[in-house]
Design a protein around this motif. Structure first.
Motif, PDB file in Angstrom:
ATOM      1  N   GLY A   1       6.704  -6.628   1.274  1.00 43.85           N
ATOM      2  CA  GLY A   1       5.549  -6.206   0.486  1.00 43.85           C
ATOM      3  C   GLY A   1       5.889  -5.107  -0.500  1.00 43.85           C
ATOM      4  O   GLY A   1       5.419  -5.111  -1.643  1.00 43.85           O
ATOM      5  N   ALA A   2       6.730  -4.165  -0.073  1.00 44.95           N
ATOM      6  CA  ALA A   2       7.141  -3.086  -0.963  1.00 44.95           C
ATOM      7  C   ALA A   2       7.931  -3.627  -2.144  1.00 44.95           C
ATOM      8  O   ALA A   2       7.750  -3.191  -3.289  1.00 44.95           O
ATOM      9  N   MET A   3       8.800  -4.611  -1.889  1.00 47.45           N
ATOM     10  CA  MET A   3       9.604  -5.174  -2.979  1.00 47.45           C
ATOM     11  C   MET A   3       8.741  -5.971  -3.952  1.00 47.45           C
ATOM     12  O   MET A   3       8.918  -5.878  -5.173  1.00 47.45           O
ATOM     13  N   ILE A   4       7.808  -6.750  -3.429  1.00 41.75           N
ATOM     14  CA  ILE A   4       6.947  -7.540  -4.306  1.00 41.75           C
ATOM     15  C   ILE A   4       6.065  -6.621  -5.156  1.00 41.75           C
ATOM     16  O   ILE A   4       5.784  -6.916  -6.332  1.00 41.75           O
TER      17      ILE A   4
ATOM     18  N   ILE B   1       1.670   9.230  -6.474  1.00 39.86           N
ATOM     19  CA  ILE B   1       2.068  10.613  -6.239  1.00 39.86           C
ATOM     20  C   ILE B   1       3.300  11.014  -7.056  1.00 39.86           C
ATOM     21  O   ILE B   1       3.311  12.056  -7.722  1.00 39.86           O
ATOM     22  N   LEU B   2       4.350  10.188  -7.015  1.00 43.53           N
ATOM     23  CA  LEU B   2       5.618  10.546  -7.650  1.00 43.53           C
ATOM     24  C   LEU B   2       5.516  10.427  -9.172  1.00 43.53           C
ATOM     25  O   LEU B   2       5.212   9.349  -9.697  1.00 43.53           O
ATOM     26  N   PRO B   3       5.765  11.502  -9.912  1.00 47.41           N
ATOM     27  CA  PRO B   3       5.745  11.410 -11.384  1.00 47.41           C
ATOM     28  C   PRO B   3       6.861  10.489 -11.875  1.00 47.41           C
ATOM     29  O   PRO B   3       8.010  10.621 -11.447  1.00 47.41           O
ATOM     30  N   HIS B   4       6.525   9.548 -12.759  1.00 48.85           N
ATOM     31  CA  HIS B   4       7.541   8.639 -13.293  1.00 48.85           C
ATOM     32  C   HIS B   4       6.996   7.980 -14.560  1.00 48.85           C
ATOM     33  O   HIS B   4       5.795   8.001 -14.819  1.00 48.85           O
ATOM     34  N   LEU B   5       7.907   7.400 -15.312  1.00 47.00           N
ATOM     35  CA  LEU B   5       7.541   6.759 -16.578  1.00 47.00           C
ATOM     36  C   LEU B   5       8.311   5.467 -16.717  1.00 47.00           C
ATOM     37  O   LEU B   5       9.545   5.460 -16.627  1.00 47.00           O
TER      38      LEU B   5
ATOM     39  N   ALA C   1       0.831  -1.211   0.000  1.00 46.58           N
ATOM     40  CA  ALA C   1       0.000   0.000   0.000  1.00 46.58           C
ATOM     41  C   ALA C   1       0.864   1.260   0.000  1.00 46.58           C
ATOM     42  O   ALA C   1       0.537   2.252  -0.658  1.00 46.58           O
ATOM     43  N   PHE C   2       1.971   1.213   0.738  1.00 45.87           N
ATOM     44  CA  PHE C   2       2.891   2.354   0.782  1.00 45.87           C
ATOM     45  C   PHE C   2       3.477   2.644  -0.598  1.00 45.87           C
ATOM     46  O   PHE C   2       3.518   3.797  -1.043  1.00 45.87           O
ATOM     47  N   LEU C   3       3.913   1.595  -1.283  1.00 50.21           N
ATOM     48  CA  LEU C   3       4.464   1.796  -2.636  1.00 50.21           C
ATOM     49  C   LEU C   3       3.387   2.235  -3.610  1.00 50.21           C
ATOM     50  O   LEU C   3       3.647   3.023  -4.526  1.00 50.21           O
ATOM     51  N   LEU C   4       2.165   1.727  -3.431  1.00 48.07           N
ATOM     52  CA  LEU C   4       1.069   2.159  -4.294  1.00 48.07           C
ATOM     53  C   LEU C   4       0.822   3.654  -4.133  1.00 48.07           C
ATOM     54  O   LEU C   4       0.613   4.371  -5.119  1.00 48.07           O
ATOM     55  N   LEU C   5       0.875   4.140  -2.899  1.00 50.45           N
ATOM     56  CA  LEU C   5       0.686   5.564  -2.635  1.00 50.45           C
ATOM     57  C   LEU C   5       1.781   6.392  -3.298  1.00 50.45           C
ATOM     58  O   LEU C   5       1.500   7.399  -3.965  1.00 50.45           O
TER      59      LEU C   5
ATOM     60  N   GLY D   1       1.647   9.010 -11.775  1.00 47.14           N
ATOM     61  CA  GLY D   1       1.839   9.980 -10.713  1.00 47.14           C
ATOM     62  C   GLY D   1       1.203  11.319 -11.049  1.00 47.14           C
ATOM     63  O   GLY D   1       0.447  11.452 -12.014  1.00 47.14           O
ATOM     64  N   ILE D   2       1.524  12.327 -10.247  1.00 47.98           N
ATOM     65  CA  ILE D   2       0.994  13.662 -10.471  1.00 47.98           C
ATOM     66  C   ILE D   2       1.489  14.195 -11.807  1.00 47.98           C
ATOM     67  O   ILE D   2       2.661  14.065 -12.156  1.00 47.98           O
ATOM     68  N   ARG D   3       0.592  14.771 -12.579  1.00 49.64           N
ATOM     69  CA  ARG D   3       0.948  15.273 -13.904  1.00 49.64           C
ATOM     70  C   ARG D   3       1.932  16.445 -13.805  1.00 49.64           C
ATOM     71  O   ARG D   3       1.741  17.358 -12.999  1.00 49.64           O
ATOM     72  N   THR D   4       2.993  16.372 -14.606  1.00 49.93           N
ATOM     73  CA  THR D   4       3.991  17.443 -14.633  1.00 49.93           C
ATOM     74  C   THR D   4       4.414  17.682 -16.079  1.00 49.93           C
ATOM     75  O   THR D   4       4.045  16.933 -16.989  1.00 49.93           O
ATOM     76  N   SER D   5       5.223  18.702 -16.265  1.00 54.89           N
ATOM     77  CA  SER D   5       5.792  18.986 -17.576  1.00 54.89           C
ATOM     78  C   SER D   5       7.247  18.518 -17.659  1.00 54.89           C
ATOM     79  O   SER D   5       7.994  18.927 -18.537  1.00 54.89           O
TER      80      SER D   5
END
Length: 272
Positions: free
Chosen positions: A230-233, A100-104, A92-96, A115-119
């Protein structure tokens, strides 16, 4: 595994040294960009599959199993609870963070950024994607050494060292998986290497925080071990496995995962 030569007792310092090692292996993998501008998709699938296999095995042998055993020694009927709660909380922590964190993720167009939309540029989002899943890796190593600080059990110390070795092994292809795509994005070799290794800098930070958390709240140790698992899986299922299945050579990613799992299992069972 004889570790009598290891004289350092401070679990936080041990966690720092171990995660500096895993970061160093990330650097070594990123350095391949000085020799290759591109890596064939089949090779990348094999490497990512290996990474997934190592992380799955480490999650059980080095984190979940010790979490269950710690509770089972005092209350066998309750042993399932901390492992289950911690494991799901880690996911759940990694899902959160993922939301939130912008990434591709690699091989996806910019429009599929999460994640949150950014430019932000595509290259920055690619770096953040790898950085995201380096957090639970560093956390797992830190929690493992923190567990040794609480228990002073040499077997737990051995397991923590083997976990760091396993994470280090799979960090090599991770470093390559960042730097080489950045080179394809138009970065110079030096810049691609710099940003590739930079994705691993969160591991020492997460490792030290994980060790401090466990040492200062020792009663949460089983939950913390399962949390890291759980975070690693979550990372394996959400990112590594789908990414390793790109293209037509999916059997190679499966073989890589099997070999990675077997390698980590062998280290933990034979030496631990």
């Amino acid at each position: 595994m004889d570790i009598s030569w290891l004289k350092i007792e401070d679990p936080i310092l041990l966690a720092l040294l171990a995660t500096l090692f895993t970061w160093g292996v990330t650097m070594a993998g990123a350095a391949l960009v000085f020799f290759f501008k591109d890596i064939h998709r089949r090779v990348m699938n094999l490497m990512l599959g290996f990474t997934a296999g190592v992380m799955i095995a480490a999650s059980f042998w080095s984190l979940l199993s010790p979490a269950i055993e710690l509770v089972a020694q005092e209350d066998p009927g309750f042993a399932w609870f901390p492992a289950t709660v911690g494991f799901l909380s880690g996911g759940a922590f990694l899902l959160l963070i993922d939301k939130i964190l912008p990434h591709l993720h690699q091989s996806l167009p910019l429009s599929k950024a999460e994640g949150i939309r950014t430019s932000w540029q595509r290259s920055v989002l690619l770096i953040l994607a790898i950085t995201l899943h380096n957090i639970p890796e560093g956390l797992a190593v830190g929690v493992a050494f923190g567990a040794y600080g609480v228990s002073q059990d040499p077997n737990i110390l051995t397991g923590a060292i083997l976990l760091a070795i396993g994470i280090g092994l799979q960090n090599f292809p991770e470093g390559t998986a960042v730097s080489v795509p950045l080179r394809r994005e138009g970065f110079s070799r030096r810049k691609a290497f710099f940003y590739g290794q930079l994705s691993g800098i969160v591991e020492p930070i997460a490792g030290v925080l994980g060790a401090i958390m466990v040492v200062s709240m020792s009663h949460l140790l089983p939950y913390a071990l399962a949390f890291a698992a759980g975070a690693m899986i979550f990372v394996v299922i959400e990112e590594l496995i789908p990414e390793s299945q790109q293209g037509n050579e999916t059997d190679l990613s499966t073989i890589g995962a099997m070999v990675g799992f077997a390698t980590m299992m062998m280290l933990d069972v034979a030496l631990g």
